[in-house]
Design a protein around this motif. Structure first.
Motif, PDB file in Angstrom:
ATOM      1  N   VAL A 184      -4.942  -1.127  -0.407  1.00 31.51           N
ATOM      2  CA  VAL A 184      -4.263  -1.086   0.890  1.00 31.51           C
ATOM      3  C   VAL A 184      -4.707   0.155   1.653  1.00 31.51           C
ATOM      4  N   SER A 185      -5.197  -0.012   2.857  1.00 31.62           N
ATOM      5  CA  SER A 185      -5.513   1.137   3.699  1.00 31.62           C
ATOM      6  C   SER A 185      -4.626   1.109   4.933  1.00 31.62           C
ATOM      7  N   LEU A 186      -3.903   2.200   5.136  1.00 29.17           N
ATOM      8  CA  LEU A 186      -2.967   2.294   6.258  1.00 29.17           C
ATOM      9  C   LEU A 186      -3.348   3.467   7.149  1.00 29.17           C
ATOM     10  N   ALA A 187      -3.378   3.246   8.457  1.00 27.69           N
ATOM     11  CA  ALA A 187      -3.469   4.346   9.416  1.00 27.69           C
ATOM     12  C   ALA A 187      -2.220   4.271  10.283  1.00 27.69           C
ATOM     13  N   VAL A 188      -1.426   5.345  10.263  1.00 27.42           N
ATOM     14  CA  VAL A 188      -0.094   5.331  10.856  1.00 27.42           C
ATOM     15  C   VAL A 188       0.114   6.601  11.679  1.00 27.42           C
ATOM     16  N   PRO A 189       0.702   6.495  12.882  1.00 24.95           N
ATOM     17  CA  PRO A 189       0.999   7.720  13.638  1.00 24.95           C
ATOM     18  C   PRO A 189       1.928   8.629  12.834  1.00 24.95           C
ATOM     19  N   LYS A 190       1.741   9.926  13.043  1.00 19.87           N
ATOM     20  CA  LYS A 190       2.491  10.938  12.303  1.00 19.87           C
ATOM     21  C   LYS A 190       4.002  10.697  12.361  1.00 19.87           C
ATOM     22  N   LYS A 191       4.478  10.415  13.566  1.00 23.38           N
ATOM     23  CA  LYS A 191       5.922  10.259  13.769  1.00 23.38           C
ATOM     24  C   LYS A 191       6.414   8.989  13.073  1.00 23.38           C
ATOM     25  N   GLY A 192       7.329   9.158  12.131  1.00 26.26           N
ATOM     26  CA  GLY A 192       7.893   7.998  11.449  1.00 26.26           C
ATOM     27  C   GLY A 192       7.019   7.430  10.357  1.00 26.26           C
ATOM     28  N   VAL A 241      -1.279  -3.540  -6.956  1.00 30.00           N
ATOM     29  CA  VAL A 241      -1.900  -2.603  -6.019  1.00 30.00           C
ATOM     30  C   VAL A 241      -2.578  -1.523  -6.857  1.00 30.00           C
ATOM     31  N   VAL A 242      -3.907  -1.408  -6.746  1.00 24.75           N
ATOM     32  CA  VAL A 242      -4.654  -0.498  -7.607  1.00 24.75           C
ATOM     33  C   VAL A 242      -5.248   0.679  -6.847  1.00 24.75           C
ATOM     34  N   GLY A 243      -5.155   0.665  -5.529  1.00 28.94           N
ATOM     35  CA  GLY A 243      -5.728   1.787  -4.804  1.00 28.94           C
ATOM     36  C   GLY A 243      -5.471   1.645  -3.332  1.00 28.94           C
ATOM     37  N   GLY A 244      -5.891   2.669  -2.594  1.00 29.15           N
ATOM     38  CA  GLY A 244      -5.691   2.582  -1.162  1.00 29.15           C
ATOM     39  C   GLY A 244      -6.018   3.873  -0.476  1.00 29.15           C
ATOM     40  N   ASN A 245      -5.583   3.955   0.738  1.00 30.51           N
ATOM     41  CA  ASN A 245      -5.908   5.085   1.576  1.00 30.51           C
ATOM     42  C   ASN A 245      -4.810   5.231   2.623  1.00 30.51           C
ATOM     43  N   LEU A 246      -4.463   6.475   2.930  1.00 32.76           N
ATOM     44  CA  LEU A 246      -3.512   6.755   4.005  1.00 32.76           C
ATOM     45  C   LEU A 246      -4.169   7.681   5.002  1.00 32.76           C
ATOM     46  N   SER A 247      -4.104   7.314   6.276  1.00 35.36           N
ATOM     47  CA  SER A 247      -4.640   8.194   7.307  1.00 35.36           C
ATOM     48  C   SER A 247      -3.635   8.322   8.429  1.00 35.36           C
ATOM     49  N   ARG A 248      -3.773   9.390   9.188  1.00 36.14           N
ATOM     50  CA  ARG A 248      -3.041   9.511  10.423  1.00 36.14           C
ATOM     51  C   ARG A 248      -3.749   8.651  11.463  1.00 36.14           C
ATOM     52  N   PRO A 299      -3.984   8.277  15.695  1.00 36.12           N
ATOM     53  CA  PRO A 299      -3.546   8.906  16.944  1.00 36.12           C
ATOM     54  C   PRO A 299      -2.620   7.982  17.730  1.00 36.12           C
ATOM     55  N   SER A 300      -2.782   6.661  17.561  1.00 30.82           N
ATOM     56  CA  SER A 300      -1.948   5.730  18.310  1.00 30.82           C
ATOM     57  C   SER A 300      -2.052   4.342  17.708  1.00 30.82           C
ATOM     58  N   GLY A 301      -0.893   3.769  17.352  1.00 32.50           N
ATOM     59  CA  GLY A 301      -0.893   2.415  16.810  1.00 32.50           C
ATOM     60  C   GLY A 301      -1.096   2.392  15.305  1.00 32.50           C
ATOM     61  N   ILE A 302      -0.585   1.322  14.698  1.00 31.77           N
ATOM     62  CA  ILE A 302      -0.663   1.157  13.243  1.00 31.77           C
ATOM     63  C   ILE A 302      -1.794   0.181  12.911  1.00 31.77           C
ATOM     64  N   PHE A 303      -2.596   0.551  11.930  1.00 34.39           N
ATOM     65  CA  PHE A 303      -3.715  -0.281  11.479  1.00 34.39           C
ATOM     66  C   PHE A 303      -3.600  -0.481   9.982  1.00 34.39           C
ATOM     67  N   VAL A 304      -3.648  -1.731   9.566  1.00 34.20           N
ATOM     68  CA  VAL A 304      -3.513  -2.053   8.149  1.00 34.20           C
ATOM     69  C   VAL A 304      -4.731  -2.867   7.716  1.00 34.20           C
ATOM     70  N   ASP A 305      -5.362  -2.447   6.634  1.00 36.65           N
ATOM     71  CA  ASP A 305      -6.374  -3.281   5.998  1.00 36.65           C
ATOM     72  C   ASP A 305      -5.942  -3.520   4.562  1.00 36.65           C
ATOM     73  N   VAL A 306      -5.923  -4.784   4.177  1.00 34.98           N
ATOM     74  CA  VAL A 306      -5.629  -5.106   2.784  1.00 34.98           C
ATOM     75  C   VAL A 306      -6.833  -5.833   2.197  1.00 34.98           C
ATOM     76  N   PHE A 359      -6.925  19.416   3.252  1.00 35.77           N
ATOM     77  CA  PHE A 359      -7.228  18.780   4.520  1.00 35.77           C
ATOM     78  C   PHE A 359      -6.430  17.486   4.541  1.00 35.77           C
ATOM     79  N   ASP A 360      -5.233  17.570   5.065  1.00 35.49           N
ATOM     80  CA  ASP A 360      -4.295  16.439   4.991  1.00 35.49           C
ATOM     81  C   ASP A 360      -4.081  15.910   6.399  1.00 35.49           C
ATOM     82  N   HIS A 361      -4.432  14.638   6.584  1.00 34.50           N
ATOM     83  CA  HIS A 361      -4.406  14.084   7.941  1.00 34.50           C
ATOM     84  C   HIS A 361      -3.023  14.037   8.555  1.00 34.50           C
ATOM     85  N   PHE A 362      -1.983  14.045   7.714  1.00 35.31           N
ATOM     86  CA  PHE A 362      -0.642  14.026   8.285  1.00 35.31           C
ATOM     87  C   PHE A 362      -0.197  15.407   8.746  1.00 35.31           C
TER      88      PHE A 362
END
Lengths: 324, 324
Positions: free
Chosen positions: A87-95, A118-125, A127-134, B318-321
């Protein structure tokens, strides 16, 4: 896999361990897996806020559920068994933390139901909007492709059509609470589609071709016809849909037939098979399957029977680059 | 995998076919792969516009190259051989086709160099900003984890440190053209980092633990110490860096040592091994490896030798959050 160590650690404690196949899960540079038996299938699909979902009418749990469901559906469309998820998630900082927690509250029960881990993934900030890749990895002795349809095969559908598209219109028009109250099944088809994993596995070894209906029946028919190098002829009068769909279509000023033919995101399965295997197929799927037409000679055309004649079935592709 | 049929078809014609392992690539519901020999490794890593890259100083080709490179580095950090790649792109409508074409112009030569094949992916519209997720699947007889460091092991680094961080500062400060002209190697370290895949494979069977340095040496030391349940002691005076880094650091008003200790994104490898295997390691890597310290008793602490004493080495993750 970078940073965000604490969130990942907290998450990995919640990830249920399921039977076999995982040697190292979340927490190293990469997951380590026992290789697939037979063939491995691999797919990735994205959910983008404002394109594939809108938090005005769906919850973060819905997003988590749906992000996995659409990928399980791709694995189902190969007749394969899903095993592992990244699972790779990119989520705005707030919330972010709250969203991530609720996202997994939607995703994990579905993972458990299908015994995938679920065996792995990635979390990123973001800048705007939520992006999910599974990403889902699965296995199958003999995956069913979209290229195997042959002249004379029957064409059939498993699962409901048009409901997710109607659900989307209802959610947009009425808002979540009112839409869910008035048409719970249609909203659920949009928010929580059921990936037909067991159906897909039963069709492996029977079907000549298989594809999931994510963009709408007419588009998937076109994909299948092109991939198989044949033409397809369907009779829209053979399509079935629920009385609720008629109800909602009337309310929305739409046609049930149009919704069933072109509405996307139901994640039903479109399947072809040899005439001799029809009875076996009906039996294996206990009557859940509806024949809608047959494979005919030609190159990539889709025809609709219209009384005594036939005419081209236009495909209204649900294409993210062309949609508003 | 949904829609965008024509772009995907055009792309799949450009994807080079490499030796074995792919039964069905791009174009079906999922890729079909021959299962890995030994163990399979799987990783996903994202590049988000405005967080991981900025099109004011990097080109779409750089983004494509880097998106694959950072994932190849994760596979290298398992001592594994990369085989298959899936790519998910979310791109704003305006300029999408051009971006995608150039992105692959950066990605595909790197894929060819490592004999890995793009077998699937996804294209979506993004309302704002570019989001890239790349998945790499690889194989290894015996993957090297970050949890295997033992008391008495040496700690070493392969690859340069601090250069990518200096390159980033230079690109931000001077703009692409001027920075590339004045400090080409440092800018290249940021824009086109070299994933140490061959080094990783050579270290499999020798190293007791292995991790790639994506977040900066101090952070990765902390990750390795925690994962292995040991403490680490390093001597910053053993670190090596180029004269160019000193030059650039002076220009930037930064310290070379700080850049080498905390600067991220070099994708060097941090490795531990048994004392008896040091000579073998040096020989296998032909002197590319620099010993920087040793594994000591303790639980997850990182110490720096400071003359006759030692003190805690702070890790500036280096933490994106948390980054601005």
């Amino acid at each position: 896999m970078t940073g965000e160590f604490e969130i990942i650690k907290a998450l990995s404690r919640k990830i249920p361990r399921v039977k076999g196949g995982v040697i190292v899960g979340i927490g190293d540079d990469a997951a380590v897996l026992r290789p697939a038996a037979g063939r491995q299938v691999a797919t990735v699909d994205a959910l983008v806020e404002g394109v594939h979902f809108d938090l005005r009418y769906c919850t973060p749990e819905d997003v988590g559920y749906r992000a996995l469901a659409v990928n399980l559906s791709d694995v189902a469309a190969m007749g394969a068994a899903p095993r592992h998820v990244l699972v790779s998630l990119a989520v705005p900082k707030k919330g972010a933390e709250k969203f991530i927690e609720q996202f997994y509250k939607g995703l994990l029960p579905l993972a458990r139901r299908h015994a995938v881990q679920v065996v792995g993934g990635n979390l990123s900030r973001s800048p705007s909007g939520i992006f999910v890749d599974v990403v889902v990895l699965g296995e199958s002795k003999q995956p069913v492709l979209r290229s195997g349809a042959r002249v004379g095969d029957w064409i059939a559908v498993v699962g409901s059509l048009g409901e997710a598209a109607a659900g989307l219109q209802l959610l947009r028009k009425l808002g979540r609470a009112r839409a869910l109250k008035a048409w719970p099944a249609l909203c659920r088809a949009q928010l929580r589609p059921t990936p037909l994993v067991e159906v897909g596995k039963k069709l492996a070894g029977i079907a000549t071709s298989l594809i999931d209906i994510s963009d709408g029946l007419s588009s998937e028919l076109a994909h299948l016809a092109k991939a198989s190098g044949v033409s397809l002829e369907i009779d829209p009068s053979w399509l079935k849909w629920s009385a609720q769909l008629d109800d909602a279509a009337e309310f929305l000023g739409l046609s049930s037939e149009e919704l069933a033919l072109h509405g996307g995101e139901d994640y039903a399965l479109l399947v072809t098979g040899r005439p001799a295997d029809w009875v076996k197929t009906e039996k294996a799927l206990r009557g859940q399957v509806t024949m809608i037409g047959r494979v005919v000679a030609g190159r990539g055309k889709v025809w609709r029977i219209d009384g005594p004649r036939r005419r081209a079935l236009e495909s209204h592709a649900f294409d993210h680059f062309r949609s508003p």
